[in-house]
Design a protein around this motif. Sequence first.
Motif, PDB file in Angstrom:
ATOM      1  N   TYR A  65      25.327 -28.965  64.234  1.00  0.00           N
ATOM      2  CA  TYR A  65      25.587 -30.145  65.060  1.00  0.00           C
ATOM      3  C   TYR A  65      24.491 -31.194  64.884  1.00  0.00           C
ATOM      4  CZ  TYR A  65      29.683 -28.820  67.825  1.00  0.00           C
ATOM      5  OH  TYR A  65      30.963 -28.530  68.236  1.00  0.00           O
ATOM      6  N   THR A  66      23.252 -30.739  64.767  1.00  0.00           N
ATOM      7  CA  THR A  66      22.153 -31.679  64.570  1.00  0.00           C
ATOM      8  C   THR A  66      22.342 -32.477  63.283  1.00  0.00           C
ATOM      9  OG1 THR A  66      20.611 -30.216  65.749  1.00  0.00           O
ATOM     10  CG2 THR A  66      19.648 -31.882  64.311  1.00  0.00           C
ATOM     11  N   LYS A  67      22.774 -31.806  62.239  1.00  0.00           N
ATOM     12  CA  LYS A  67      23.020 -32.489  60.957  1.00  0.00           C
ATOM     13  C   LYS A  67      24.177 -33.483  61.068  1.00  0.00           C
ATOM     14  CE  LYS A  67      21.300 -28.686  58.093  1.00  0.00           C
ATOM     15  NZ  LYS A  67      21.676 -27.604  57.138  1.00  0.00           N
ATOM     16  N   LEU A  68      25.268 -33.061  61.716  1.00  0.00           N
ATOM     17  CA  LEU A  68      26.418 -33.954  61.865  1.00  0.00           C
ATOM     18  C   LEU A  68      26.069 -35.169  62.723  1.00  0.00           C
ATOM     19  CD1 LEU A  68      29.389 -34.715  61.582  1.00  0.00           C
ATOM     20  CD2 LEU A  68      29.881 -33.221  63.545  1.00  0.00           C
ATOM     21  N   TYR A  69      25.422 -34.927  63.869  1.00  0.00           N
ATOM     22  CA  TYR A  69      25.079 -36.031  64.761  1.00  0.00           C
ATOM     23  C   TYR A  69      24.068 -36.977  64.130  1.00  0.00           C
ATOM     24  CZ  TYR A  69      27.499 -33.810  68.722  1.00  0.00           C
ATOM     25  OH  TYR A  69      28.441 -33.280  69.572  1.00  0.00           O
ATOM     26  N   THR A  70      23.215 -36.450  63.251  1.00  0.00           N
ATOM     27  CA  THR A  70      22.266 -37.314  62.542  1.00  0.00           C
ATOM     28  C   THR A  70      23.016 -38.313  61.671  1.00  0.00           C
ATOM     29  OG1 THR A  70      20.519 -35.636  62.535  1.00  0.00           O
ATOM     30  CG2 THR A  70      20.378 -37.365  60.859  1.00  0.00           C
ATOM     31  N   GLN A  71      24.073 -37.855  61.013  1.00  0.00           N
ATOM     32  CA  GLN A  71      24.866 -38.755  60.179  1.00  0.00           C
ATOM     33  C   GLN A  71      25.712 -39.698  61.029  1.00  0.00           C
ATOM     34  OE1 GLN A  71      24.022 -39.021  57.080  1.00  0.00           O
ATOM     35  NE2 GLN A  71      22.634 -37.329  57.580  1.00  0.00           N
ATOM     36  N   TRP A  72      26.176 -39.223  62.176  1.00  0.00           N
ATOM     37  CA  TRP A  72      26.895 -40.125  63.079  1.00  0.00           C
ATOM     38  C   TRP A  72      25.967 -41.234  63.572  1.00  0.00           C
ATOM     39  CZ3 TRP A  72      30.390 -36.809  66.856  1.00  0.00           C
ATOM     40  CH2 TRP A  72      31.488 -36.315  66.128  1.00  0.00           C
ATOM     41  N   ALA A  73      24.725 -40.875  63.877  1.00  0.00           N
ATOM     42  CA  ALA A  73      23.749 -41.879  64.307  1.00  0.00           C
ATOM     43  C   ALA A  73      23.473 -42.873  63.175  1.00  0.00           C
ATOM     44  CB  ALA A  73      22.455 -41.200  64.749  1.00  0.00           C
ATOM     45  N   ALA A  74      23.427 -42.354  61.959  1.00  0.00           N
ATOM     46  CA  ALA A  74      23.212 -43.233  60.804  1.00  0.00           C
ATOM     47  C   ALA A  74      24.388 -44.193  60.645  1.00  0.00           C
ATOM     48  CB  ALA A  74      23.036 -42.393  59.534  1.00  0.00           C
ATOM     49  N   LEU A  75      25.607 -43.686  60.806  1.00  0.00           N
ATOM     50  CA  LEU A  75      26.795 -44.537  60.705  1.00  0.00           C
ATOM     51  C   LEU A  75      26.797 -45.601  61.804  1.00  0.00           C
ATOM     52  CD1 LEU A  75      29.568 -41.874  59.955  1.00  0.00           C
ATOM     53  CD2 LEU A  75      28.760 -43.659  58.400  1.00  0.00           C
ATOM     54  N   CYS A  76      26.337 -45.203  62.971  1.00  0.00           N
ATOM     55  CA  CYS A  76      26.324 -46.110  64.123  1.00  0.00           C
ATOM     56  C   CYS A  76      25.359 -47.268  63.917  1.00  0.00           C
ATOM     57  CB  CYS A  76      25.939 -45.315  65.375  1.00  0.00           C
ATOM     58  SG  CYS A  76      26.439 -46.074  66.932  1.00  0.00           S
ATOM     59  N   SER A  77      24.353 -47.058  63.087  1.00  0.00           N
ATOM     60  CA  SER A  77      23.313 -48.080  62.905  1.00  0.00           C
ATOM     61  C   SER A  77      23.520 -48.957  61.668  1.00  0.00           C
ATOM     62  CB  SER A  77      21.939 -47.412  62.823  1.00  0.00           C
ATOM     63  OG  SER A  77      21.861 -46.562  61.682  1.00  0.00           O
ATOM     64  N   VAL A  78      24.484 -48.622  60.806  1.00  0.00           N
ATOM     65  CA  VAL A  78      24.674 -49.413  59.580  1.00  0.00           C
ATOM     66  C   VAL A  78      25.243 -50.783  59.909  1.00  0.00           C
ATOM     67  CG1 VAL A  78      24.986 -47.364  58.153  1.00  0.00           C
ATOM     68  CG2 VAL A  78      26.996 -48.503  59.119  1.00  0.00           C
ATOM     69  N   GLU A  79      24.934 -51.754  59.073  1.00  0.00           N
ATOM     70  CA  GLU A  79      25.373 -53.123  59.309  1.00  0.00           C
ATOM     71  C   GLU A  79      26.298 -53.645  58.215  1.00  0.00           C
ATOM     72  OE1 GLU A  79      21.894 -55.465  59.849  1.00  0.00           O
ATOM     73  OE2 GLU A  79      21.330 -54.501  61.751  1.00  0.00           O
ATOM     74  N   SER A  80      26.429 -52.914  57.127  1.00  0.00           N
ATOM     75  CA  SER A  80      27.301 -53.370  56.043  1.00  0.00           C
ATOM     76  C   SER A  80      27.961 -52.182  55.370  1.00  0.00           C
ATOM     77  CB  SER A  80      26.488 -54.159  55.007  1.00  0.00           C
ATOM     78  OG  SER A  80      25.563 -53.286  54.351  1.00  0.00           O
ATOM     79  N   LYS A  81      29.001 -52.444  54.609  1.00  0.00           N
ATOM     80  CA  LYS A  81      29.706 -51.380  53.904  1.00  0.00           C
ATOM     81  C   LYS A  81      28.802 -50.696  52.879  1.00  0.00           C
ATOM     82  CE  LYS A  81      34.392 -53.195  54.443  1.00  0.00           C
ATOM     83  NZ  LYS A  81      35.636 -53.636  53.753  1.00  0.00           N
ATOM     84  N   GLU A  82      27.871 -51.472  52.325  1.00  0.00           N
ATOM     85  CA  GLU A  82      26.949 -50.898  51.340  1.00  0.00           C
ATOM     86  C   GLU A  82      26.090 -49.800  51.962  1.00  0.00           C
ATOM     87  OE1 GLU A  82      27.443 -54.161  51.803  1.00  0.00           O
ATOM     88  OE2 GLU A  82      28.613 -54.454  49.956  1.00  0.00           O
ATOM     89  N   ASP A  83      25.769 -49.957  53.252  1.00  0.00           N
ATOM     90  CA  ASP A  83      24.929 -48.974  53.933  1.00  0.00           C
ATOM     91  C   ASP A  83      25.657 -47.662  54.214  1.00  0.00           C
ATOM     92  OD1 ASP A  83      22.858 -50.833  54.024  1.00  0.00           O
ATOM     93  OD2 ASP A  83      23.487 -51.613  55.972  1.00  0.00           O
ATOM     94  N   LEU A  84      26.975 -47.661  53.998  1.00  0.00           N
ATOM     95  CA  LEU A  84      27.767 -46.459  54.270  1.00  0.00           C
ATOM     96  C   LEU A  84      27.625 -45.403  53.180  1.00  0.00           C
ATOM     97  CD1 LEU A  84      31.117 -48.045  55.518  1.00  0.00           C
ATOM     98  CD2 LEU A  84      29.513 -46.737  56.894  1.00  0.00           C
ATOM     99  N   ALA A  85      27.198 -45.820  52.006  1.00  0.00           N
ATOM    100  CA  ALA A  85      27.197 -44.925  50.843  1.00  0.00           C
ATOM    101  C   ALA A  85      26.459 -43.615  51.092  1.00  0.00           C
ATOM    102  CB  ALA A  85      26.590 -45.655  49.640  1.00  0.00           C
ATOM    103  N   GLU A  86      25.236 -43.702  51.615  1.00  0.00           N
ATOM    104  CA  GLU A  86      24.442 -42.482  51.793  1.00  0.00           C
ATOM    105  C   GLU A  86      25.034 -41.522  52.820  1.00  0.00           C
ATOM    106  OE1 GLU A  86      19.911 -41.117  53.068  1.00  0.00           O
ATOM    107  OE2 GLU A  86      20.271 -43.138  52.278  1.00  0.00           O
ATOM    108  N   PRO A  87      25.343 -41.978  54.061  1.00  0.00           N
ATOM    109  CA  PRO A  87      25.928 -41.026  55.020  1.00  0.00           C
ATOM    110  C   PRO A  87      27.269 -40.465  54.572  1.00  0.00           C
ATOM    111  CG  PRO A  87      25.923 -43.268  55.906  1.00  0.00           C
ATOM    112  CD  PRO A  87      25.074 -43.281  54.692  1.00  0.00           C
TER     113      PRO A  87
END
Length: 338
Positions: free
Chosen positions: A140-162
Amino acid sequence: MKKRKISLCLFMFVSLGLFAAELKAKDVVKEAEKKESIEESLSYVKNQIAKTTVLSEKRSLYIFLGNMQEQLAYYDDAKKSYASAAGIAAANAEGMQKKSNEQLVLDAVRCALSQGDYETAHAYLNSSIRNSKDNLIQAYTKLYTQWAALCSVESKEDLAEPVEILKAYSKVDSMKELRPAILLTLWYVTGESQYSKEITKSFPKSTEAAIVNGDAQLLPTPFWFFVPKLGEVEQGIGSIVIQNAEKEEKTSSQSVSKANANQNAKDEVVKLQLGLFRTENNAKLLVEELKSKGFDCYITTEKRSSGTTYYIVLIHENKERTLADKLRSSGYECYIVD
């Protein structure tokens, strides 16, 4: 000397009597359920928490309070309640929900993400739970970390890593218990049907499958609305089929009554809720985005008993009752409100 002993005994008796009079958490829950309104229940539980001195009982009451607040979409309050419970080093109270402090931290993270507060989510995730020996907590910690990363992105380019990390998670055994949630996230963000097909094939009875099929909807929270998407998802129109419809046909008079009732229902003004936000700017961003796509929505406010003002994005359904489907096909979840 005798008078002093008698006084001391009386003091001990009174103290023990007061301690015994303190309600247990399970008794508080029973009393809360008898209240006439949910606001009265919340107020009652909060008052009892302030009076409770036994740490295990206080901790369990915070958990119960957090559960109620989360169900009512009071995410900021729920986040604080779960965090307060996690900060108490005590066992679970008798007759109450059993949760570890690590689970409570994750509950607080989930509520933080539901209100778009990715900074608090990151802070909680970077606590001691990262060193948990519980495999599910780690997952869950790993999944929520990526959800937090998705929540903070500002552009489609930032989606690549998560997105790449989530793809990797979907294939490893250590994350298999969370695979439906991972696949749903990938489907929602990328719009690729391979993920929705995998959900319905491998997890047909899951909540995620119900969402894909159109039998359930995602709650309109900042997490789902402000994540940039690589493609639009295609949600089903509902997989529940009424069997033997011919046996349920009504008489002609009943059909006429039903038709009149349906017409009256169509004449009523129906409001659809698209979002619930603690920050006015987030609500305005959603309104601007929707209006740019031709949806005439607006913002109303609601002040909760906690003192927090929420900004609610609404839109009036059309008489044909087709607007909700148009919104969902455009990637916006909504539901009817009074």
